[in-house]
Write a protein that holds these residues in place. Structure first.
Motif, PDB file in Angstrom:
ATOM      1  N   THR A  56     -21.608  52.044  75.971  1.00  0.00           N
ATOM      2  CA  THR A  56     -22.929  52.200  75.364  1.00  0.00           C
ATOM      3  C   THR A  56     -22.767  52.353  73.861  1.00  0.00           C
ATOM      4  O   THR A  56     -21.796  52.968  73.389  1.00  0.00           O
ATOM      5  N   PRO A  57     -23.710  51.817  73.076  1.00  0.00           N
ATOM      6  CA  PRO A  57     -23.597  51.904  71.622  1.00  0.00           C
ATOM      7  C   PRO A  57     -23.855  53.317  71.113  1.00  0.00           C
ATOM      8  O   PRO A  57     -24.609  54.085  71.710  1.00  0.00           O
TER       9      PRO A  57
ATOM     10  N   GLY B 254     -16.445  47.379  68.163  1.00  0.00           N
ATOM     11  CA  GLY B 254     -16.588  45.993  68.574  1.00  0.00           C
ATOM     12  C   GLY B 254     -16.411  45.698  70.044  1.00  0.00           C
ATOM     13  O   GLY B 254     -16.079  44.563  70.401  1.00  0.00           O
ATOM     14  N   VAL B 255     -16.660  46.669  70.911  1.00  0.00           N
ATOM     15  CA  VAL B 255     -16.494  46.416  72.349  1.00  0.00           C
ATOM     16  C   VAL B 255     -17.439  45.316  72.812  1.00  0.00           C
ATOM     17  O   VAL B 255     -17.104  44.511  73.691  1.00  0.00           O
ATOM     18  N   ASP B 256     -18.617  45.252  72.209  1.00  0.00           N
ATOM     19  CA  ASP B 256     -19.606  44.263  72.634  1.00  0.00           C
ATOM     20  C   ASP B 256     -19.208  42.837  72.295  1.00  0.00           C
ATOM     21  O   ASP B 256     -19.772  41.885  72.845  1.00  0.00           O
ATOM     22  N   GLN B 257     -18.253  42.646  71.410  1.00  0.00           N
ATOM     23  CA  GLN B 257     -17.808  41.305  71.065  1.00  0.00           C
ATOM     24  C   GLN B 257     -16.370  41.050  71.493  1.00  0.00           C
ATOM     25  O   GLN B 257     -15.783  40.018  71.161  1.00  0.00           O
TER      26      GLN B 257
ATOM     27  N   LYS C 151     -23.856  39.021  64.842  1.00  0.00           N
ATOM     28  CA  LYS C 151     -22.444  39.177  64.534  1.00  0.00           C
ATOM     29  C   LYS C 151     -22.054  38.180  63.441  1.00  0.00           C
ATOM     30  O   LYS C 151     -22.758  37.201  63.197  1.00  0.00           O
ATOM     31  N   THR C 152     -20.918  38.445  62.815  1.00  0.00           N
ATOM     32  CA  THR C 152     -20.441  37.557  61.749  1.00  0.00           C
ATOM     33  C   THR C 152     -19.657  36.399  62.363  1.00  0.00           C
ATOM     34  O   THR C 152     -18.526  36.090  61.955  1.00  0.00           O
ATOM     35  N   ASP C 153     -20.285  35.734  63.341  1.00  0.00           N
ATOM     36  CA  ASP C 153     -19.574  34.706  64.108  1.00  0.00           C
ATOM     37  C   ASP C 153     -19.137  33.533  63.242  1.00  0.00           C
ATOM     38  O   ASP C 153     -18.043  32.988  63.439  1.00  0.00           O
TER      39      ASP C 153
ATOM     40  N   ASN D  11     -23.779  47.771  59.170  1.00  0.00           N
ATOM     41  CA  ASN D  11     -22.554  47.054  59.523  1.00  0.00           C
ATOM     42  C   ASN D  11     -22.803  46.264  60.804  1.00  0.00           C
ATOM     43  O   ASN D  11     -23.291  46.827  61.798  1.00  0.00           O
ATOM     44  N   PRO D  12     -22.458  44.996  60.844  1.00  0.00           N
ATOM     45  CA  PRO D  12     -22.682  44.216  62.062  1.00  0.00           C
ATOM     46  C   PRO D  12     -21.736  44.569  63.196  1.00  0.00           C
ATOM     47  O   PRO D  12     -21.991  44.225  64.352  1.00  0.00           O
ATOM     48  N   GLU D  13     -20.637  45.265  62.887  1.00  0.00           N
ATOM     49  CA  GLU D  13     -19.681  45.658  63.915  1.00  0.00           C
ATOM     50  C   GLU D  13     -19.977  47.104  64.335  1.00  0.00           C
ATOM     51  O   GLU D  13     -19.911  48.027  63.528  1.00  0.00           O
ATOM     52  N   LYS D  14     -20.295  47.272  65.602  1.00  0.00           N
ATOM     53  CA  LYS D  14     -20.829  48.537  66.099  1.00  0.00           C
ATOM     54  C   LYS D  14     -19.757  49.409  66.735  1.00  0.00           C
ATOM     55  O   LYS D  14     -18.655  48.977  67.040  1.00  0.00           O
ATOM     56  N   GLN D  15     -20.141  50.685  66.966  1.00  0.00           N
ATOM     57  CA  GLN D  15     -19.274  51.673  67.597  1.00  0.00           C
ATOM     58  C   GLN D  15     -19.805  51.988  69.000  1.00  0.00           C
ATOM     59  O   GLN D  15     -21.020  51.985  69.221  1.00  0.00           O
ATOM     60  N   PHE D  16     -18.875  52.315  69.913  1.00  0.00           N
ATOM     61  CA  PHE D  16     -19.278  52.473  71.314  1.00  0.00           C
ATOM     62  C   PHE D  16     -18.578  53.636  71.994  1.00  0.00           C
ATOM     63  O   PHE D  16     -17.455  54.014  71.648  1.00  0.00           O
TER      64      PHE D  16
END
Length: 403
Positions: free
Chosen positions: A214-215, A176-179, A55-57, A222-227
């Motif tokens: 789930t992804p 971005g649900v995972d973050q 992630k772009t933390d 892109n580092p930001e994912k869809q879920f």
């Protein structure tokens, strides 16, 4: 005693305050500060995060500490006390550096605005300081597999169980649900007076029992994912409900207009990034007698891309100005138009950059090729260009509804 220089500076500031087409010194300083910070990261960092599954933390954290993420949120909760105009500046400059952050659209713009305007005191105190600093992120869940753009067909339901709410449903393409620490879910509940389902907004912590995701595999770098999100009898306390359940459609405008403004800002910034790459190449690439940029076949399409990006930016600024003035309905038309215009301008700028650079435009060295897919997000999300045209046809032109 005020000097001539002080007087001139004061006059310049006053003119900027009175002229919506000239950014105030404060806004210009914000733009410069964001550009300086994002230049330390840029596309190389962004793509590395995406390809390595990170992630772009670091970028997110620094942007939060500098006050950029929460620039639009109220000062009493740790924000900058500014508005969507300022947050759109942050997004545009990040995207123009090659590191546009999708969660900036979702967390402070959609969720932050809705909670700031309609949340309870407890909700504001619980969520806004973290959203402003970037220490908390919140996703937004409205889209469903079978509802698409038709929010009236949302099937995620909420029912009362004593003082609690029980949520059931599915959401798709949730960023971005995972973050995220929580998701602002759009559901529907049965109105006891009419028996009809009405919309409502709920803050759902991502660690709530029976909340799963789930992804979705996407062909995007892109580092930001869809879920996909699943809610199966998710139990929430009564205080999870945001605002007045009888006014949820109005509350959605407080989030969806900023969503479109930020989508426009992202597209304008991405278009600027591609255009800058193409212009630099056209100035340096020499064939026969001089740089290729001297030829009108190269220069004119690039100039056209510049014109169209600037026009889209003006509409975005109009939408942000109206929204910040409190005119939600007045902001709806320009927000949609800005999103449409910026998406089209961005896609054309990226395509023209590739054509200008030829084979070099498809190499990893120049960083334009990844934009070929990313740019098209602006055309289909958060709302398709066809639905925007429907909105303009029906709302602005008064034509009959087509669906």
């Amino acid at each position: 005693m005020m000097t001539a220089t002080d007087s001139a500076a004061s006059a310049d500031s006053t003119r900027a305050q009175d002229n919506p087409y000239v950014e105030t010194p404060e806004r210009a300083a914000l733009r410069a500060s964001v550009a300086a910070m994002s230049a330390r990261y840029g596309q190389e960092y962004f793509l590395a995060c995406a390809r390595e599954g990170r992630k772009t933390d670091e970028l997110w954290s620094e942007a939060g500490k500098l006050g950029f993420i929460g620039v639009n949120l109220p000062e009493e909760y740790g924000g900058g006390g500014a508005g969507m105009y300022e947050l759109s500046i942050v997004m545009e400059e990040l995207a123009a550096s090659g590191s546009g952050l999708l969660m900036l659209v979702v967390s402070p713009a959609i969720c932050g605005n809705i909670i700031a305007r309609f949340g309870t005191d407890v909700q504001r105190q619980t969520w806004l300081p973290g959203l402003a600093s970037g220490e908390i992120t919140m996703a937004f869940g409205i889209t469903e597999p079978d509802a698409g753009s038709n929010s009236h067909n949302i099937t995620t339901t909420a029912r009362r169980d004593g003082d609690d709410w029980i949520l059931n449903g599915r959401k798709i393409y949730i960023s971005g649900v995972d973050q995220a620490d929580a998701v602002l879910i759009v559901g529907r509940f049965e109105d006891a007076r009419t028996g009809k389902l009405r919309p409502a907004l709920f803050i759902v912590p991502t660690d709530a029992p029976n909340f799963e995701y789930t992804p979705i595999e996407m062909e995007l770098i892109n580092p930001e994912k869809q879920f996909l999100v699943y809610l199966d009898d998710v139990r929430l306390p009564s205080e999870a409900l945001v605002g007045d359940a009888d006014s949820a459609f109005g509350q959605l405008f407080a989030g969806l207009n900023p969503e479109r403004i930020m989508a426009a800002a992202s597209a304008v910034g991405m278009g600027r990034f591609a255009l800058d790459k193409a212009v630099s190449y056209a100035k340096e690439r020499t064939v026969w007698k001089g740089p290729i940029g001297m030829h009108q076949a190269i220069a004119h399409p690039l100039a056209q891309a510049k014109v169209e990006l600037e026009m889209a930016k003006l509409m975005m600024q109009k939408a942000a100005t109206l929204y910040d003035s409190g005119d939600d309905w007045g902001a709806a038309e320009p927000a949609n138009m800005a999103k449409y215009a910026a998406a089209e301008a961005c896609v054309k700028a990226v395509d023209q950059a590739v054509h200008t650079m030829g084979g070099a435009g498809l190499t990893s060295e120049y960083g334009v090729a990844p934009l070929l897919s990313l740019a098209r997000i602006a055309r289909v999300a958060p709302v398709s260009r066809e639905m925007i045209l429907n909105f303009v046809a029906q709302t602005s032109l008064g034509l009959p509804k087509s669906y």
